[in-house]
Design a protein around this motif. Sequence first.
Motif, short mmCIF file in Angstrom:
data_model
loop_
_atom_site.label_atom_id
_atom_site.label_comp_id
_atom_site.label_asym_id
_atom_site.label_seq_id
_atom_site.Cartn_x
_atom_site.Cartn_y
_atom_site.Cartn_z
N UNK A 206 0.85 -1.19 0.00
CA UNK A 206 0.00 0.00 0.00
C UNK A 206 0.89 1.25 0.00
N UNK A 207 0.61 2.19 -0.90
CA UNK A 207 1.46 3.37 -1.06
C UNK A 207 1.51 4.21 0.21
N UNK A 208 0.35 4.42 0.85
CA UNK A 208 0.34 5.25 2.07
C UNK A 208 1.10 4.58 3.20
N UNK A 209 0.94 3.27 3.33
CA UNK A 209 1.67 2.55 4.38
C UNK A 209 3.17 2.57 4.11
N UNK A 210 3.56 2.42 2.85
CA UNK A 210 4.98 2.43 2.51
C UNK A 210 5.60 3.79 2.83
N UNK A 211 4.88 4.86 2.51
CA UNK A 211 5.40 6.20 2.77
C UNK A 211 5.56 6.43 4.27
N UNK A 212 4.52 6.09 5.06
CA UNK A 212 4.59 6.30 6.50
C UNK A 212 5.67 5.42 7.13
N UNK A 213 5.80 4.18 6.65
CA UNK A 213 6.81 3.28 7.20
C UNK A 213 8.21 3.84 7.00
N UNK A 214 8.49 4.41 5.84
CA UNK A 214 9.82 4.96 5.59
C UNK A 214 10.06 6.26 6.35
N UNK A 215 9.02 7.02 6.57
CA UNK A 215 9.16 8.22 7.42
C UNK A 215 9.54 7.81 8.84
N UNK A 216 8.87 6.78 9.35
CA UNK A 216 9.16 6.32 10.71
C UNK A 216 10.54 5.67 10.78
N UNK A 217 10.95 5.02 9.72
CA UNK A 217 12.30 4.42 9.72
C UNK A 217 13.36 5.49 9.84
#
Length: 439
Positions: A206-217
């Motif tokens: 999911x694009x939104x989940x991928x974006x948020x996951x990388x921000x948190x990383x």
Amino acid sequence: MSKPIVIREYARLTTEQVENTLDLAHVSASAFDWLCELSAQFSRNGARLLQLDGKRALKWDSYVGVLETPCGTRLEIVPKHHEEGDCLQNGRQLLRKLIQRALNLDSRQTSVASIELFDAPLSEWVMAQFLAELDLLVKRGVRFDYQRIEEEQRFLRGQLNVVAQMRQRPGRQHYLQIRHDVFQPDRAENRLLKSALEQVAKSTKDANSWRLANELRSMLGELPASRHIALDFRAWSTDRLMAHYQTMKPWCELILNQQMPLAVSGEWRGMSMLFPMERLFERYVEGWLRGRLEPGARLKAQASRHSLCQHSGSDMFRLQPDLLMEKGAQTWVLDTKWKTLDGGDRANKYGLSQGDFYQLFAYGNKYLGSKGELALIYPRTRRFDRPLPSFDFSPELRLWALPFDLDADTLLVDDEMQLTDCIKVAAAAAVLDQAVIPG
């Protein structure tokens, strides 16, 4: 990765070219062989995942969730509960609601809106919920802790380790053996969060989940990942200062395969989560009942105070009903069964199992002294929408078969039952998320 294959309980999987439906789907030969090996592993552990249906077909059992094979095939299995309307969407909503209860998450931790409106496979929903909770935790602040460091330096910092200093070899007296505390985020809870985050970042589509996951990383880049997941879970703190971390633990357990999901054995560790529907249904009914107990009533899950018999002075064949409800001197035995009944098929005994009746008869004798009420609770369906007439073992010991409506959160109880003495009765015009118990 190819599009996930969506089926429901008891569906057939085949290597033949067929049009995929919820009850019949085509899988590759490599996925078929791997599923056979996985089924053998389950069988060795006393569980049944699938059964062979000919040489080129498999029949799925009552496990639900998501399973990913090494060749890239992803299976999504939803409950076989809805026969009309949008079975897939309703099945996904039901499964998410059951998992929410199984993980002991209240409505503030996992909103009802997210369960109803998030139209995606189970694994994406789990990852989205984890990321939302982690984002909230990071905004509130990651918890640091003091770590004791013992090292050799040319300067004094903290305390001098006198014993180690006295054992210093000749010629190294200018080095100091010191110990001091460092305030850093390297603690068990944060290591588990980092491991789960890395898993989500690699698995989500999911694009939104991928974006948020990388921000948190990027925000948590200094945190190390867990090297011993089981040990770190045991070290998870529950003190007052860690209260805002408690909502994260169930999601970490789910993603890192430490709780109810059955981790796939072997080297392959895809995003796989399998739940036994029997257990999910039992946990849901248990949670529903706990929220509606009358004052003074008690509910115990998996009671084991009695055995079927004595042998050479010790108990043999432990009797363990799903739920035991008590109030004062009264006791009720309840057992949940994830099985479809037909209330109009008297000739075939409504689909009831004789073995279940033997089991409940033993419970009634040992737990109730052959006097009282027992109940088998089944999911409500279109063909089983009201309690069956009582089954009388004796004039004083009766068994009821009750439907539980998973869509309306309603247990339907016969007017003659005394169970309402132990459970709060809602008004007749109660909304669907309240208890509606006839009588």
